[in-house]
Structures are given as structure tokens and as C-alpha cells.
Design a protein around this motif. Structure first.
Motif, PDB file in Angstrom:
ATOM      1  N   ARG A 196       0.887  -1.166   0.000  1.00  0.00           N
ATOM      2  CA  ARG A 196       0.000   0.000   0.000  1.00  0.00           C
ATOM      3  C   ARG A 196       0.918   1.207   0.000  1.00  0.00           C
ATOM      4  O   ARG A 196       1.722   1.375   0.909  1.00  0.00           O
ATOM      5  CB  ARG A 196      -0.917   0.028   1.215  1.00  0.00           C
ATOM      6  N   MET A 197       0.793   2.002  -1.027  1.00  0.00           N
ATOM      7  CA  MET A 197       1.657   3.166  -1.193  1.00  0.00           C
ATOM      8  C   MET A 197       0.828   4.422  -0.917  1.00  0.00           C
ATOM      9  O   MET A 197       0.027   4.833  -1.755  1.00  0.00           O
ATOM     10  CB  MET A 197       2.249   3.174  -2.605  1.00  0.00           C
ATOM     11  N   PRO A 198       1.004   5.002   0.271  1.00  0.00           N
ATOM     12  CA  PRO A 198       0.179   6.154   0.649  1.00  0.00           C
ATOM     13  C   PRO A 198       0.442   7.390  -0.212  1.00  0.00           C
ATOM     14  O   PRO A 198       1.590   7.736  -0.485  1.00  0.00           O
ATOM     15  CB  PRO A 198       0.591   6.431   2.101  1.00  0.00           C
ATOM     16  N   GLU A 199      -0.638   7.993  -0.644  1.00  0.00           N
ATOM     17  CA  GLU A 199      -0.636   9.289  -1.322  1.00  0.00           C
ATOM     18  C   GLU A 199       0.326   9.389  -2.502  1.00  0.00           C
ATOM     19  O   GLU A 199       0.959  10.416  -2.714  1.00  0.00           O
ATOM     20  CB  GLU A 199      -0.369  10.398  -0.297  1.00  0.00           C
ATOM     21  N   VAL A 200       0.374   8.348  -3.315  1.00  0.00           N
ATOM     22  CA  VAL A 200       1.228   8.401  -4.510  1.00  0.00           C
ATOM     23  C   VAL A 200       0.456   8.890  -5.734  1.00  0.00           C
ATOM     24  O   VAL A 200       1.050   9.193  -6.762  1.00  0.00           O
ATOM     25  CB  VAL A 200       1.901   7.044  -4.825  1.00  0.00           C
TER      26      VAL A 200
END
Length: 167
Positions: free
Chosen positions: A132-136
Motif C-alpha cells: 500500500r503506497m500512501p498518497e502516490v
């Protein structure tokens, strides 16, 4: 009933994709597709379609370079009138078979965090959440997380690979 797309399908595929682009945050792109874009995709990639303009699936390169050649990223979009009827499962299963037959080992789903239905769908299809890559992503002034899910399609890592190569 699922079949390969033809150039005649490009118009309605464009309509489905552009509706998602213009009216949702489940894709991060803001650039609408053209019929010419979709015709080129149909020429260059595997694109499967449902009858009655019901939806489509496709896969393409995950990342550039020969080390990623056995990994693909897929897309599945359904028209509103076909959602919730099992067609997404049928499209993705057929697409996975085509990818496996072409020698691909892994398929990746890149899912917007505002699309929990897609996460649940992929989980039900045997995909594991791997990141899960936050705010990409950013669309309409909203920061969006990217959820990556994957499924192995082919054989396991070669027995000739050393354990340190399997990191």
C-alpha cells in the motif's frame, strides 16, 4: 462468450474507460482515451471483451526492462449494466489464462484505495495484497493511496536460483 477485441470495439471500450476516468477516482489518470488510443491497444496487446458491450480486460507491461518481462499489470472495466453478475470474474480468469499461456508468471492489480470493491474482488480471485503506497496518486485535488495486489500464474522460482536471489 468472451472474445478478442477487434477495432470495431474501440468506440464502446473508449466510452467505458472514459466514464471511469471522468467520473471516479478509481483510476488516477485525468487524460481521456481516444478511439485511436484504444485501436492501438487492441493491435498491440491482449484485449478481451464481453458481448453486448459489457466490459473489457487487458494486460500490459508492468515495468520496463527484461527483468520484469514475466510480470504484467492488468485492467478490468465493466459497463454499468454488467456489474455484479460474475462477468468481472470471467474476464479476469480468461485474461489470466491468456497471460499464463504467453509465459507470464505474475499479474499485478494496481488499485485505488477508494475502490474497496476491487480489493475484495481481487482477494476473492486469489490475489494477495503486497503493498500500500500512501498518497502516490493525486486527482481532483485529492491524494490517493495505491494498493498493489498480485497473483502468481506460472511455475515457482527456478530451482537453480540461489536463496539469496529470492529476496
Amino acid at each position: 462468450m468472451i472474445r478478442d477485441a477487434t477495432p470495431d470495439d474501440a468506440g464502446w471500450i473508449t466510452d467505458i474507460w472514459n466514464d471511469v476516468i471522468a467520473h471516479t477516482h478509481i483510476t488516477f489518470t485525468t487524460t481521456l482515451k481516444t478511439v485511436a488510443d484504444i485501436e492501438a491497444m487492441i493491435r498491440d496487446r491482449v484485449v478481451l471483451v464481453l458481448p453486448e458491450k459489457g466490459g473489457f480486460s487487458t494486460y500490459g507491461e508492468f515495468r520496463g526492462g527484461p527483468g520484469y518481462a514475466a510480470t504484467v499489470e492488468h485492467t478490468v472495466f465493466l459497463a454499468k449494466h454488467t456489474r455484479g453478475k460474475g462477468w468481472g470474474r470471467a474476464l479476469l480468469s480468461a485474461l489470466e489464462g491468456r497471460a499464463r499461456d504467453a509465459g507470464h508468471h505474475v499479474t499485478v492489480a494496481a488499485i485505488s484505495s477508494v475502490n474497496p470493491a476491487a480489493v475484495a474482488f481481487h482477494k476473492a480471485m486469489g490475489y494477495d495484497t503486497v503493498a500500500r503506497m500512501p498518497e502516490v496518486g493525486r486527482k481532483d485535488g485529492i491524494w490517493l493511496d495505491l494498493i498493489l495486489m498480485q497473483k502468481q500464474l506460472g511455475a515457482t522460482v527456478s530451482a537453480s536460483a540461489k536463496p539469496q536471489d529470492r529476496v
